[in-house]
Design a protein around this motif. Structure first.
Motif, short mmCIF file in Angstrom:
data_model
loop_
_atom_site.label_atom_id
_atom_site.label_comp_id
_atom_site.label_asym_id
_atom_site.label_seq_id
_atom_site.Cartn_x
_atom_site.Cartn_y
_atom_site.Cartn_z
N TYR A 186 0.86 -1.19 0.00
CA TYR A 186 0.00 0.00 0.00
C TYR A 186 0.89 1.24 0.00
O TYR A 186 1.92 1.27 0.69
CB TYR A 186 -0.92 -0.01 1.23
CG TYR A 186 -2.06 0.97 1.14
CD1 TYR A 186 -3.22 0.65 0.43
CD2 TYR A 186 -1.97 2.23 1.73
CE1 TYR A 186 -4.26 1.56 0.33
CE2 TYR A 186 -3.01 3.13 1.63
CZ TYR A 186 -4.15 2.79 0.93
OH TYR A 186 -5.18 3.70 0.82
N PRO A 187 0.51 2.30 -0.75
CA PRO A 187 1.39 3.45 -0.92
C PRO A 187 1.47 4.37 0.31
O PRO A 187 0.65 5.26 0.50
CB PRO A 187 0.79 4.18 -2.12
CG PRO A 187 -0.67 3.82 -2.09
CD PRO A 187 -0.71 2.41 -1.58
N ARG A 246 -10.30 4.66 -5.22
CA ARG A 246 -9.62 3.38 -5.42
C ARG A 246 -8.69 3.08 -4.25
O ARG A 246 -8.64 1.95 -3.76
CB ARG A 246 -8.84 3.39 -6.73
CG ARG A 246 -8.14 2.05 -7.02
CD ARG A 246 -7.44 2.06 -8.36
NE ARG A 246 -8.41 2.06 -9.45
CZ ARG A 246 -8.50 3.02 -10.37
NH1 ARG A 246 -7.68 4.07 -10.32
NH2 ARG A 246 -9.40 2.95 -11.33
N LEU A 247 -7.95 4.08 -3.80
CA LEU A 247 -7.08 3.89 -2.64
C LEU A 247 -7.88 3.58 -1.38
O LEU A 247 -7.45 2.79 -0.54
CB LEU A 247 -6.22 5.15 -2.42
CG LEU A 247 -5.08 5.38 -3.39
CD1 LEU A 247 -4.48 6.76 -3.18
CD2 LEU A 247 -4.01 4.30 -3.22
N ASP A 253 4.65 12.05 -11.13
CA ASP A 253 4.23 11.04 -12.10
C ASP A 253 2.74 10.68 -11.98
O ASP A 253 2.24 9.82 -12.68
CB ASP A 253 5.08 9.78 -11.96
CG ASP A 253 4.92 9.08 -10.60
OD1 ASP A 253 4.12 9.56 -9.78
OD2 ASP A 253 5.62 8.08 -10.37
N GLY A 254 2.02 11.35 -11.06
CA GLY A 254 0.59 11.11 -10.90
C GLY A 254 0.23 10.07 -9.86
O GLY A 254 -0.94 9.91 -9.53
N SER A 255 1.22 9.36 -9.34
CA SER A 255 0.95 8.38 -8.30
C SER A 255 0.66 9.08 -6.98
O SER A 255 1.03 10.25 -6.79
CB SER A 255 2.12 7.40 -8.14
OG SER A 255 3.29 8.09 -7.73
N ALA A 256 0.04 8.38 -6.06
CA ALA A 256 -0.38 8.99 -4.80
C ALA A 256 0.16 8.20 -3.62
O ALA A 256 0.34 6.97 -3.68
CB ALA A 256 -1.90 9.04 -4.73
N VAL A 257 0.41 8.92 -2.52
CA VAL A 257 0.89 8.32 -1.28
C VAL A 257 0.01 8.84 -0.14
O VAL A 257 -0.24 10.05 -0.05
CB VAL A 257 2.37 8.67 -1.01
CG1 VAL A 257 2.82 8.08 0.31
CG2 VAL A 257 3.25 8.17 -2.16
N LEU A 305 -9.02 7.96 -8.34
CA LEU A 305 -7.80 7.61 -7.61
C LEU A 305 -8.05 7.62 -6.10
O LEU A 305 -7.64 6.71 -5.38
CB LEU A 305 -6.69 8.60 -7.97
CG LEU A 305 -5.36 8.46 -7.23
CD1 LEU A 305 -4.75 7.08 -7.45
CD2 LEU A 305 -4.39 9.55 -7.66
N LEU A 311 0.37 13.84 -4.06
CA LEU A 311 0.47 13.47 -5.47
C LEU A 311 1.88 13.72 -5.96
O LEU A 311 2.37 14.85 -5.93
CB LEU A 311 -0.52 14.29 -6.31
CG LEU A 311 -2.01 14.08 -6.03
CD1 LEU A 311 -2.82 15.09 -6.82
CD2 LEU A 311 -2.42 12.65 -6.39
N ARG A 312 2.52 12.68 -6.42
CA ARG A 312 3.85 12.81 -7.01
C ARG A 312 3.74 13.38 -8.42
O ARG A 312 2.66 13.43 -9.02
CB ARG A 312 4.55 11.46 -7.06
CG ARG A 312 4.99 10.91 -5.70
CD ARG A 312 5.76 9.64 -5.93
NE ARG A 312 6.50 9.20 -4.75
CZ ARG A 312 6.32 8.04 -4.15
NH1 ARG A 312 5.38 7.22 -4.59
NH2 ARG A 312 7.06 7.69 -3.11
#
Length: 295
Positions: free
Chosen positions: A86-87, A137-138, A221-225, A134, A218-219
């Motif tokens: 998991y991020p 989904r997380l 590159d569009g990914s999330a943490v 997003l 939000l990084r």
């Protein structure tokens, strides 16, 4: 930021990571200060002069009466989430009892990114939908993780009374009401207790307890943490969902209650039953915490 704080961190880091040759802390900057914790970003340099390595990290200093338990809860929870894929930021070290700062602290990976909240609600329609998906989904992914590693004794949950998690949460409210007996709140607690039979839990879930777009980075590159895990727990996922719906719709409008709930249910593949009960609990928690603080 005091030089003394950086000096103490430098000494601790060198002691905690003896294999890192010539460890040195640089670029220490405060990120945030609050009632729950103070946070600083810093760079840890190590290695031979010809090939120095750099790590961007965060120091989180915990405050309050619950700091000792809170720091351990976040440390353990984030470690388990990271191992599950998991991020979350990678955690490096926790110090509680012999803290060089006089209070518990955690060192973790620094995530370079922007808070999701302003990006999401200032974007165009297509981008908003992308971030909505997003976000949900997380959320669904969190609630469908294998929850057993997150409890000390999973066997006690396996044959769980379907009302045990609900009763546990309602049981936490009574002591606060007794300590700060503010008019108008006890009837709401009684209303919830009288209707507990409507809210059986079919499956425990890992929950965040404060999941909102300001706790998602939000990084580029569009990914999330997802960050801020001091309240991580195993409970009924509807507590988590109701709290999130309340917070976001309070600040961004009722439209977002409907959109988030619809997208969550779409991704979960099922309708959320008896959510209104948990919304009353969320409103009670929010209003009582505000009124008690002001009082």
């Amino acid at each position: 930021m005091s030089d003394e704080l950086q000096r103490r961190l430098n000494a601790f880091y060198a002691h905690a990571f003896p294999a890192k040759q010539g460890a040195q802390i640089t670029d220490m900057v405060p990120i945030s200060e609050g009632w729950e914790s103070d946070m600083y970003s810093f760079t840890a340099e190590s290695g031979p002069q010809a090939a120095r390595q750099r790590e961007e990290l965060v120091l989180r200093l915990y405050s309050g009466d619950d700091a000792h338990a809170k720091s351990a809860r976040e440390w353990r929870g984030m470690g388990l989430l990271y191992d599950a894929g998991y991020p979350v930021p990678r955690v490096l070290v926790l110090e509680r009892d012999d803290s060089t700062f006089g209070r518990p602290f955690l060192i973790m990976e620094r995530i370079r990114g922007r808070q999701m909240w302003p990006v999401w609600f200032r974007s165009s329609g297509e981008k908003q939908q992308e971030l909505l998906t997003l976000f949900c989904r997380l959320f669904v992914r969190l609630h469908t993780l294998e929850w057993q590693p997150f409890v000390q004794d999973s066997s006690s949950f396996d044959a769980l009374d379907p009302y045990a998690l609900l009763d546990r949460e309602l049981g936490k409210v009574r002591p606060y009401i007794d300590r700060f007996p503010i008019a108008g709140f006890l009837p709401v607690v009684e209303w919830l207790e009288e209707r507990r039979a409507l809210a059986a839990c079919s499956r425990p879930s890992v929950i965040h307890w404060d999941y909102h777009p300001a706790n998602i980075l939000l990084r580029e590159d569009g990914s999330a943490v997802v960050v801020d895990w001091t309240q991580i727990d195993v409970s009924d996922s509807r507590f988590d969902l109701a709290w999130t719906l309340l917070l976001v719709s309070t600040y961004e409008g009722r439209e977002w209650y409907e959109r988030i709930l619809h997208e969550y249910e779409r991704l979960a593949g099922a309708k959320v039953e008896r959510l209104a009960f948990f919304e009353v609990y969320a409103c009670l928690k929010r209003l009582y915490s505000v009124v008690a603080s002001l009082t």
